[in-house]
Design an enzyme around this catalytic site. Structure first.
Site, PDB file in Angstrom:
ATOM      1  CG  LEU A  17      -1.849  -1.222   1.384  1.00  0.00           C
ATOM      2  CD1 LEU A  17      -2.758  -1.064   2.601  1.00  0.00           C
ATOM      3  CD2 LEU A  17      -2.680  -1.454   0.124  1.00  0.00           C
ATOM      4  CE1 TYR A 159      -1.921  -5.665  11.200  1.00  0.00           C
ATOM      5  CE2 TYR A 159      -4.261  -6.151  10.982  1.00  0.00           C
ATOM      6  CZ  TYR A 159      -3.102  -5.602  10.476  1.00  0.00           C
ATOM      7  OH  TYR A 159      -3.119  -4.970   9.243  1.00  0.00           O
ATOM      8  CB  THR A 194      -0.008  -5.834  -0.044  1.00  0.00           C
ATOM      9  OG1 THR A 194      -0.280  -6.487   1.208  1.00  0.00           O
ATOM     10  CG2 THR A 194      -1.014  -4.742  -0.301  1.00  0.00           C
TER      11      THR A 194
HETATM   12  P1  NAD Z   1       3.643  -4.859   3.198  1.00  0.00           P
HETATM   13  O1  NAD Z   1       4.242  -5.918   4.056  1.00  0.00           O
HETATM   14  O2  NAD Z   1       3.615  -5.043   1.732  1.00  0.00           O
HETATM   15  O3  NAD Z   1       4.342  -3.457   3.508  1.00  0.00           O
HETATM   16  C1  NAD Z   1       4.643  -3.051   4.812  1.00  0.00           C
HETATM   17  C2  NAD Z   1       5.962  -2.311   4.775  1.00  0.00           C
HETATM   18  O4  NAD Z   1       6.230  -1.825   6.109  1.00  0.00           O
HETATM   19  C3  NAD Z   1       7.145  -3.192   4.364  1.00  0.00           C
HETATM   20  O5  NAD Z   1       7.849  -2.603   3.278  1.00  0.00           O
HETATM   21  C4  NAD Z   1       7.992  -3.272   5.624  1.00  0.00           C
HETATM   22  O6  NAD Z   1       9.390  -3.339   5.356  1.00  0.00           O
HETATM   23  C5  NAD Z   1       7.623  -1.956   6.313  1.00  0.00           C
HETATM   24  N1  NAD Z   1       7.931  -1.994   7.745  1.00  0.00           N
HETATM   25  C6  NAD Z   1       7.631  -2.973   8.641  1.00  0.00           C
HETATM   26  N2  NAD Z   1       8.111  -2.653   9.849  1.00  0.00           N
HETATM   27  C7  NAD Z   1       8.734  -1.455   9.724  1.00  0.00           C
HETATM   28  C8  NAD Z   1       9.418  -0.608  10.634  1.00  0.00           C
HETATM   29  N3  NAD Z   1       9.587  -0.944  11.918  1.00  0.00           N
HETATM   30  N4  NAD Z   1       9.935   0.559  10.162  1.00  0.00           N
HETATM   31  C9  NAD Z   1       9.782   0.904   8.865  1.00  0.00           C
HETATM   32  N5  NAD Z   1       9.134   0.145   7.954  1.00  0.00           N
HETATM   33  C10 NAD Z   1       8.617  -1.025   8.386  1.00  0.00           C
HETATM   34  O7  NAD Z   1       2.177  -4.669   3.779  1.00  0.00           O
HETATM   35  P2  NAD Z   1       0.928  -3.842   3.240  1.00  0.00           P
HETATM   36  O8  NAD Z   1      -0.145  -4.812   3.011  1.00  0.00           O
HETATM   37  O9  NAD Z   1       1.305  -2.877   2.178  1.00  0.00           O
HETATM   38  O10 NAD Z   1       0.553  -3.060   4.574  1.00  0.00           O
HETATM   39  C11 NAD Z   1       0.664  -1.659   4.705  1.00  0.00           C
HETATM   40  C12 NAD Z   1      -0.144  -1.246   5.919  1.00  0.00           C
HETATM   41  O11 NAD Z   1      -1.521  -1.550   5.674  1.00  0.00           O
HETATM   42  C13 NAD Z   1       0.231  -1.995   7.194  1.00  0.00           C
HETATM   43  O12 NAD Z   1       0.156  -1.101   8.292  1.00  0.00           O
HETATM   44  C14 NAD Z   1      -0.844  -3.052   7.311  1.00  0.00           C
HETATM   45  O13 NAD Z   1      -1.049  -3.441   8.651  1.00  0.00           O
HETATM   46  C15 NAD Z   1      -2.033  -2.298   6.749  1.00  0.00           C
HETATM   47  N6  NAD Z   1      -3.104  -3.136   6.257  1.00  0.00           N
HETATM   48  C16 NAD Z   1      -2.902  -3.989   5.204  1.00  0.00           C
HETATM   49  C17 NAD Z   1      -3.949  -4.758   4.751  1.00  0.00           C
HETATM   50  C18 NAD Z   1      -3.819  -5.708   3.595  1.00  0.00           C
HETATM   51  O14 NAD Z   1      -4.753  -6.450   3.337  1.00  0.00           O
HETATM   52  N7  NAD Z   1      -2.717  -5.713   2.862  1.00  0.00           N
HETATM   53  C19 NAD Z   1      -5.200  -4.673   5.381  1.00  0.00           C
HETATM   54  C20 NAD Z   1      -5.373  -3.814   6.445  1.00  0.00           C
HETATM   55  C21 NAD Z   1      -4.314  -3.042   6.864  1.00  0.00           C
END
Ligand code: NAD
Length: 252
Positions: A17, A159, A194
């Site tokens: 995202l 979470y 993602t």
């Molecule tokens: P993703 O794993 O593709 O991306 C998350 C990114 O955060 C990664 O690049 C990772 O390296 C980075 N990260 C993790 N810990 C970190 C830290 N301590 N410092 C800096 N960077 C850090 O996941 P995504 O699906 O793109 O998720 C993005 C956000 O959306 C997250 O907060 C996730 O909880 C939230 N989210 C995702 C979904 C989904 O379905 N994909 C749904 C609800 C919420």
């Protein structure tokens, strides 16, 4: 708030995202600073975007790292847009075949998803408040919660707690930063395509997609990024958490 001529800092910008958000804000003229863990794909992502894209290797839970990232972003121009996408998934059940969930696992998720988000907000807000007001605004901060904040599932206590905290702190922070002409919004995504979700089996992904009443599929990162852009562009959106989930209500 205009993307063009603004600097946008996006945590978690190397992937999923956050990456889609960086692409979106870049396409509307922002200078984008991708903040992600050292060793992530952030460097390559920034290089692929173009000459208005930068990568800063930083851990959102570190005050020193985030200060460095915010300083670098502010050195490139007016830091007006911050999007908090860095996050990690759930560590497991309270009681499982493996035993009692270690407290450290719970703390880690809350530390990254909730405290990390607050760490970025507090340090970025200081810089945003110092920018010149344009059309009555200095900046906008968009956080990422999850539908797990509202209908959390078994195995997700940490979470859900972390994302519920992000949703809950949105209004008090928005009310406070209003005096600095900074808006604060949160998006609560359903399930998006993602790398975080790609770890699930195809069968589970298909079943999750089918649980979405309409459009009966997983969300696309570009659809999340489009909502970020809308929040940036719409000055009346403030202090709210918006579900972006195709009306899914997660089963236990
Ligand atoms: P993703 O794993 O593709 O991306 C998350 C990114 O955060 C990664 O690049 C990772 O390296 C980075 N990260 C993790 N810990 C970190 C830290 N301590 N410092 C800096 N960077 C850090 O996941 P995504 O699906 O793109 O998720 C993005 C956000 O959306 C997250 O907060 C996730 O909880 C939230 N989210 C995702 C979904 C989904 O379905 N994909 C749904 C609800 C919420």
């Amino acid at each position: 708030m205009r993307s063009e001529g603004s600097v946008a800092l996006i945590t978690g910008g190397a992937s999923g995202l956050g990456r889609a958000t960086a692409e979106q804000l870049y396409s509307t003229g922002a200078t984008v600073v991708l903040v992600d863990l050292p060793g992530s794909a952030g460097e390559a992502t920034a290089a692929a975007l173009g000459d208005r894209a930068y990568f800063v290797g930083a851990d959102v839970t570190s005050e020193e790292d985030v200060q460095r990232a915010v300083d670098q972003a502010a050195s490139l121009g007016d830091l007006r847009i911050v999007v908090n996408c860095a996050g990690v998934g759930t560590p497991g059940k309270v009681l499982s075949r493996k035993g009692v969930l270690p407290l450290g696992d719970f703390e880690r998720v809350v530390r990254i998803n909730l405290i990390g988000t607050f760490n970025v907000i507090r340090l970025a807000a200081e810089k945003m408040a110092a920018t010149e007001s344009v059309d009555g605004e200095r900046g906008v901060i968009v956080n990422t919660a999850s539908v797990a904040a509202f209908d959390g599932q078994i195995g997700q206590p940490a979470y859900s707690a972390s994302k519920g905290g992000v949703a809950a702190m949105t209004l008090p922070i928005a009310r406070e930063l209003a005096s600095h002409q900074i808006r604060v919004m949160t998006i609560a995504p359903g399930i998006f395509e993602t790398p975080m979700v790609a770890g699930l089996s195809q069968e589970i992904q298909d079943s999750l997609g089918q649980q979405v009443p309409h459009p009966s599929r997983l969300g696309k990162p570009s659809e999340y990024a489009a909502l970020v852009q809308h929040i940036v562009d719409n000055p009346m959106l403030n202090g709210e958490t918006i579900r972006l989930d195709g009306a899914i209500r997660m089963a236990p």
